[in-house]
Write a protein that holds these residues in place. Structure first.
Motif, PDB file in Angstrom:
ATOM      1  N   UNK A  66       7.990  -6.106 -11.371  1.00  0.00           N
ATOM      2  CA  UNK A  66       8.137  -6.218 -12.817  1.00  0.00           C
ATOM      3  C   UNK A  66       9.587  -6.605 -13.097  1.00  0.00           C
ATOM      4  N   UNK A  67       9.777  -7.588 -13.977  1.00  0.00           N
ATOM      5  CA  UNK A  67      11.130  -8.065 -14.247  1.00  0.00           C
ATOM      6  C   UNK A  67      11.422  -8.116 -15.743  1.00  0.00           C
ATOM      7  N   UNK A  68      12.691  -7.905 -16.045  1.00  0.00           N
ATOM      8  CA  UNK A  68      13.212  -8.084 -17.391  1.00  0.00           C
ATOM      9  C   UNK A  68      14.619  -8.639 -17.247  1.00  0.00           C
ATOM     10  N   UNK A  69      14.771  -9.918 -17.513  1.00  0.00           N
ATOM     11  CA  UNK A  69      16.077 -10.549 -17.331  1.00  0.00           C
ATOM     12  C   UNK A  69      16.507 -10.507 -15.882  1.00  0.00           C
ATOM     13  N   UNK A  70      17.711  -9.971 -15.656  1.00  0.00           N
ATOM     14  CA  UNK A  70      18.266  -9.890 -14.294  1.00  0.00           C
ATOM     15  C   UNK A  70      17.764  -8.671 -13.523  1.00  0.00           C
ATOM     16  N   UNK A  71      17.057  -7.773 -14.212  1.00  0.00           N
ATOM     17  CA  UNK A  71      16.590  -6.534 -13.589  1.00  0.00           C
ATOM     18  C   UNK A  71      15.158  -6.679 -13.101  1.00  0.00           C
ATOM     19  N   UNK A  72      14.933  -6.265 -11.844  1.00  0.00           N
ATOM     20  CA  UNK A  72      13.609  -6.380 -11.233  1.00  0.00           C
ATOM     21  C   UNK A  72      13.275  -5.049 -10.566  1.00  0.00           C
ATOM     22  N   UNK A  73      12.060  -4.586 -10.782  1.00  0.00           N
ATOM     23  CA  UNK A  73      11.568  -3.360 -10.144  1.00  0.00           C
ATOM     24  C   UNK A  73      10.418  -3.748  -9.225  1.00  0.00           C
ATOM     25  N   UNK A  74      10.436  -3.215  -8.013  1.00  0.00           N
ATOM     26  CA  UNK A  74       9.315  -3.448  -7.099  1.00  0.00           C
ATOM     27  C   UNK A  74       8.821  -2.108  -6.569  1.00  0.00           C
ATOM     28  N   UNK A  75       7.508  -2.049  -6.374  1.00  0.00           N
ATOM     29  CA  UNK A  75       6.877  -0.896  -5.734  1.00  0.00           C
ATOM     30  C   UNK A  75       6.171  -1.423  -4.493  1.00  0.00           C
ATOM     31  N   UNK A  76       6.510  -0.841  -3.346  1.00  0.00           N
ATOM     32  CA  UNK A  76       6.039  -1.354  -2.070  1.00  0.00           C
ATOM     33  C   UNK A  76       5.547  -0.193  -1.214  1.00  0.00           C
ATOM     34  N   UNK A  77       4.467  -0.430  -0.470  1.00  0.00           N
ATOM     35  CA  UNK A  77       3.968   0.552   0.482  1.00  0.00           C
ATOM     36  C   UNK A  77       4.257   0.046   1.889  1.00  0.00           C
ATOM     37  N   UNK A  78       4.740   0.948   2.740  1.00  0.00           N
ATOM     38  CA  UNK A  78       5.134   0.585   4.097  1.00  0.00           C
ATOM     39  C   UNK A  78       4.452   1.536   5.085  1.00  0.00           C
ATOM     40  N   UNK A  79       3.233   1.182   5.524  1.00  0.00           N
ATOM     41  CA  UNK A  79       2.593   2.007   6.555  1.00  0.00           C
ATOM     42  C   UNK A  79       3.243   1.760   7.912  1.00  0.00           C
ATOM     43  N   UNK A  80       3.356   2.824   8.691  1.00  0.00           N
ATOM     44  CA  UNK A  80       3.939   2.739  10.023  1.00  0.00           C
ATOM     45  C   UNK A  80       2.963   3.388  10.998  1.00  0.00           C
ATOM     46  N   UNK A  81       2.804   2.775  12.164  1.00  0.00           N
ATOM     47  CA  UNK A  81       1.851   3.252  13.168  1.00  0.00           C
ATOM     48  C   UNK A  81       2.036   4.721  13.539  1.00  0.00           C
ATOM     49  N   UNK A  82       3.283   5.173  13.640  1.00  0.00           N
ATOM     50  CA  UNK A  82       3.527   6.549  14.086  1.00  0.00           C
ATOM     51  C   UNK A  82       4.272   7.414  13.075  1.00  0.00           C
ATOM     52  N   UNK A  83       4.901   6.815  12.069  1.00  0.00           N
ATOM     53  CA  UNK A  83       5.722   7.594  11.132  1.00  0.00           C
ATOM     54  C   UNK A  83       5.068   7.819   9.776  1.00  0.00           C
ATOM     55  N   UNK A  84       3.811   7.446   9.627  1.00  0.00           N
ATOM     56  CA  UNK A  84       3.133   7.666   8.354  1.00  0.00           C
ATOM     57  C   UNK A  84       3.347   6.535   7.372  1.00  0.00           C
ATOM     58  N   UNK A  85       2.890   6.766   6.157  1.00  0.00           N
ATOM     59  CA  UNK A  85       2.995   5.755   5.112  1.00  0.00           C
ATOM     60  C   UNK A  85       4.101   6.126   4.148  1.00  0.00           C
ATOM     61  N   UNK A  86       4.994   5.184   3.931  1.00  0.00           N
ATOM     62  CA  UNK A  86       6.094   5.374   2.998  1.00  0.00           C
ATOM     63  C   UNK A  86       5.864   4.513   1.758  1.00  0.00           C
ATOM     64  N   UNK A  87       6.427   4.956   0.677  1.00  0.00           N
ATOM     65  CA  UNK A  87       6.381   4.200  -0.578  1.00  0.00           C
ATOM     66  C   UNK A  87       7.813   4.071  -1.060  1.00  0.00           C
TER      67      UNK A  87
END
Length: 125
Positions: A66-87
């Motif tokens: 989501x963006x507004x002008x120069x500001x951008x927000x991202x939401x990302x999920x990062x699953x890892x084989x051994x370390x679990x799922x991070x957000x």
């Protein structure tokens, strides 16, 4: 390029392990804070290296940008084989096609305990 495109490209290049490409999207003096772990990453090379050296076994799914002008927000999920799922919720400033600063909130899904007093009002996800 629109600021939101810059951030989408950042995640695409990270997914591809295109570290030179990631660096090309960052200002030389970029500063990225990780408040959850109390760390500050100063400079393009440090940001690239800290991500490139993360233990293998991960993938990336961009959930939203989501963006507004120069500001951008991202939401990302990062699953890892051994370390679990991070957000990660990331707040970026993009100027002239380069990320100049960021603040990323990384957490592992389910890592924070749900207090008993909320049980009557919430459901687990």
């Amino acid at each position: 390029m629109e600021p939101s495109e810059t951030v989408r490209l950042l995640w695409d290049r990270m997914r591809a392990r295109d570290w030179a490409g990631v660096g090309a999207l960052l200002a030389d003096d970029v500063i990225v804070d990780w408040p959850v772990s109390g760390e500050r990453i100063r400079g393009r090379e440090n940001y690239v290296r800290v991500n490139a050296e993360y233990p293998e076994g991960w993938s990336i799914e961009v959930l939203r940008v989501v963006a507004s002008g120069h500001d951008v927000v991202s939401e990302v999920e990062v699953p890892h084989d051994t370390m679990g799922t991070h957000r990660v919720a990331s707040f970026w400033t993009v100027r002239d096609g380069l990320i100049t600063e960021g603040r990323e909130y990384w957490t592992e899904l389910g890592a924070d305990p749900s207090p008993a007093w909320r049980a009557a009002y919430v459901e687990r996800v």
